[in-house]
Design a protein around this motif. Structure first.
Motif, mmCIF file in Angstrom:
data_model
loop_
_atom_site.group_PDB
_atom_site.id
_atom_site.type_symbol
_atom_site.label_atom_id
_atom_site.label_comp_id
_atom_site.label_asym_id
_atom_site.label_seq_id
_atom_site.Cartn_x
_atom_site.Cartn_y
_atom_site.Cartn_z
ATOM 1 N N HIS A 1 0.795 -1.233 0.000
ATOM 2 C CA HIS A 1 0.000 0.000 0.000
ATOM 3 C C HIS A 1 0.825 1.280 0.000
ATOM 4 O O HIS A 1 0.293 2.354 -0.216
ATOM 5 N N SER B 1 -4.200 -2.253 9.871
ATOM 6 C CA SER B 1 -4.973 -3.343 9.280
ATOM 7 C C SER B 1 -4.356 -3.707 7.940
ATOM 8 O O SER B 1 -3.517 -2.975 7.411
ATOM 9 N N SER C 1 -5.457 -3.484 5.092
ATOM 10 C CA SER C 1 -5.739 -2.505 4.043
ATOM 11 C C SER C 1 -4.836 -1.281 4.169
ATOM 12 O O SER C 1 -4.878 -0.389 3.333
ATOM 13 N N ALA D 1 -5.042 0.771 6.705
ATOM 14 C CA ALA D 1 -5.705 1.745 7.586
ATOM 15 C C ALA D 1 -5.149 1.597 8.999
ATOM 16 O O ALA D 1 -4.692 0.524 9.385
ATOM 17 N N ARG E 1 -6.084 1.698 12.834
ATOM 18 C CA ARG E 1 -7.288 1.559 13.657
ATOM 19 C C ARG E 1 -7.057 2.068 15.071
ATOM 20 O O ARG E 1 -5.983 1.869 15.632
ATOM 21 N N PRO F 1 -4.177 6.968 15.941
ATOM 22 C CA PRO F 1 -5.169 6.704 14.898
ATOM 23 C C PRO F 1 -6.239 7.782 14.854
ATOM 24 O O PRO F 1 -6.634 8.300 15.900
ATOM 25 N N GLU G 1 -4.624 8.592 9.340
ATOM 26 C CA GLU G 1 -5.644 7.688 8.798
ATOM 27 C C GLU G 1 -5.078 6.355 8.350
ATOM 28 O O GLU G 1 -5.659 5.315 8.579
ATOM 29 N N GLY G 2 -3.935 6.427 7.654
ATOM 30 C CA GLY G 2 -3.425 5.187 7.081
ATOM 31 C C GLY G 2 -1.910 5.200 6.984
ATOM 32 O O GLY G 2 -1.273 6.247 7.152
ATOM 33 N N ASP H 1 -0.107 7.746 4.689
ATOM 34 C CA ASP H 1 0.073 9.079 5.279
ATOM 35 C C ASP H 1 1.349 9.131 6.106
ATOM 36 O O ASP H 1 2.063 10.132 6.119
#
Ligand code: TYD
Ligand code: MG
Length: 467
Positions: free
Chosen positions: A344, A397, A399, A401, A403, A426, A444-445, A448
């Motif tokens: 990602h 996670s 993805s 992201a 959490r 988070p 957020e993820g 970032d």
């Protein structure tokens, strides 16, 4: 099973086999199966008729609840781990590697309790009386009324501790040395350990004395004959630590009378174990302030926040398959973070060795450390030190992201207390403390995060150019 027929019992997991096998079918360990008497020699003789059962009174679930009567040791970290002290009539197993300090801890506890007027009996099966006395002297515990015996036979121990006034606490050091006449297996086998522990638990329940059983852990991380003992006792505590470091953690893994996520932290000194009431200060003590790959994780142990440094080293590999080495964290979790970074965030680590270390020999089990680990990895790869006054926490996670995790406020409060003025946490974290002076940045993820660190790189470059 035919009368008198022996069975073969795995000394690791307790699985029984009808014949000897080299590899246990239960746990897959080799050479752990030993021939044992099926009933442990108890009541298995011919001509024994089982006695007729006596009905016991049935009662309702509702009714008066008595608070478990506890014996406080006054050693706060020990009381914290046991959930408020040893419970009368209960049995506690304290496991740990040989030499980690179990006997030291219990001798200190015994001395503290004895000073409060409790009757304490310390049964040592491993060391002679002189050795135990020597340790007691070193711990300044020799002027107390702790009663000492060097004995390994279960019947003799029961006769000894059953004599005279009821003891408040009995310490058996260790269960591996116990042997009973009633069990025919060799000392140290599952049957012997089980028989011995059963007898001690029965004594505790009958007399109301608290029983502390010491058990050694084998190098696979289990107490010899552990499974069979763990479920018999009321509480299981593990005394952990790294030989190379001074501090030790008493961790609760089972507790019928209290919480199981508490830890007690101690430091081994030349005069025994010292309590560490603020573990964060200890774990951050040797901190090398500004280095690439070093990040402070704001973690939780039970109800207590613990700040600890996570260090990563990412370096080009000279091997065909790059190395991944982890100390103090789950290696599967590291692989996951690396995969998420690749998938990602476009961070390629296939040509890099990755080493991850949790400072001070501490072990993190929380997924909340994901963000700190990812930050340390990116920071090391980029060769950029992150702000020294910032803490990190958050779960990553698949993805990419980030959490929210529990206990945000407590983590931040601890960070502030120790002089950290920033935090990366988070987005959507509840319970952010209001009106504090800290700068809390929500993220957020993972992309970032990478952008942030890369951004700080260009910022740094510009500063360099200015100079
Ligand atoms: P010990 O309690 O005997 O370990 P266990 O019962 O778990 O096998 O502790 C042994 C180690 O602790 C040993 O290496 C010496 C060290 N130690 C100290 O550093 N300071 C002390 O005051 C004592 C008593 C022991
Ligand atoms: Mg010992």
């Amino acid at each position: 099973m035919a009368k008198g027929r022996t069975q073969f019992v795995c000394q690791n997991c307790g699985t029984t086999h009808s014949r000897w096998v080299g590899k246990c079918e239960g746990c897959g360990e080799w050479n752990t199966v030993v021939e044992e008497d099926p009933m442990g020699g108890i009541g298995s003789g011919p001509g024994k008729v089982p006695k007729k059962g006596r009905p016991v009174a049935l009662t309702a679930l509702s009714g008066e609840i008595e608070e478990a009567p506890r014996i406080h040791t006054g050693i706060a970290e020990l009381d914290r781990a046991t959930g408020g002290g040893f419970v009368r009539g209960s049995a506690v197993l304290i496991g740990g590697d040989p030499g980690i300090g179990k006997s030291t801890l219990l001798m200190q506890a015994a001395a503290a309790l004895s000073r409060h007027g409790h009757r304490i009996i310390y049964v040592s099966g491993e060391e002679a009386v002189a050795q135990v006395r020597l340790r007691a002297q070193r711990l300044q515990a020799h002027q107390t009324d702790v009663l000492l015996a060097a004995e390994t036979n279960v019947e003799d121990i029961l006769a000894t501790i059953g004599e005279g006034k009821r003891p408040d606490l009995v310490i058996i050091d260790s269960i591996q040395t116990l042997w009973s006449d009633t069990a025919e297996a060799a000392p140290g086998t599952v049957t012997q350990v089980r028989t011995g522990v059963q007898a001690m638990i029965r004594f505790a329940k009958q007399t109301g004395a608290a029983m502390v059983l010491v058990g050694h852990v084998t190098k696979e991380g289990q107490i010899a004959g552990p499974r069979v003992v763990e479920h018999m006792v009321d509480a299981v505590l593990y005394f952990e630590g790294d030989r190379g470091h001074h501090y030790r953690i008493l961790r609760t893994v089972k507790n019928r009378f209290g919480p199981t996520d508490e830890i007690g932290v101690f430091e081994m000194s030349d005069k025994g174990l010292r309590e560490v009431s603020n573990p964060s200060e200890l774990f951050l003590g040797e901190r090398n302030e500004k280095a690439p790959g070093a990040v402070v994780f704001a973690g939780m142990e039970g109800t207590r926040p613990v700040l600890v440094e996570v260090q990563a080293l990412v370096a080009p590999t000279s091997l065909g398959t790059p190395r991944r080495a982890v100390v103090g964290w789950d290696s599967a979790r590291l692989s996951m973070i690396l995969a998420v970074l690749e998938a990602h965030c476009g961070v390629r680590l296939g040509q890099h060795d990755v080493y991850l270390n949790v400072a001070g020999g501490y072990r993190i089990s929380e997924p909340a450390a994901d963000l700190a680990v990812a930050s340390a990895l990116v920071s090391s790869l980029a060769g950029l030190a992150l702000p020294a006054d910032c803490v990190y926490f958050g779960e990553v996670s698949l993805s990419g992201a980030i959490r929210p995790v529990a206990h945000t406020a407590q983590r931040l409060k601890e960070a502030e207390k120790l002089g950290f003025s920033q935090a990366l946490l988070p987005a959507g974290s509840a319970e952010l403390p209001k009106g504090t002076g800290g700068r809390w940045s929500e993220i957020e993820g993972l992309p970032d995060l990478v952008a942030r660190i890369a951004g700080s790189k260009s910022a740094l470059k510009r500063e360099d150019e200015d100079v």
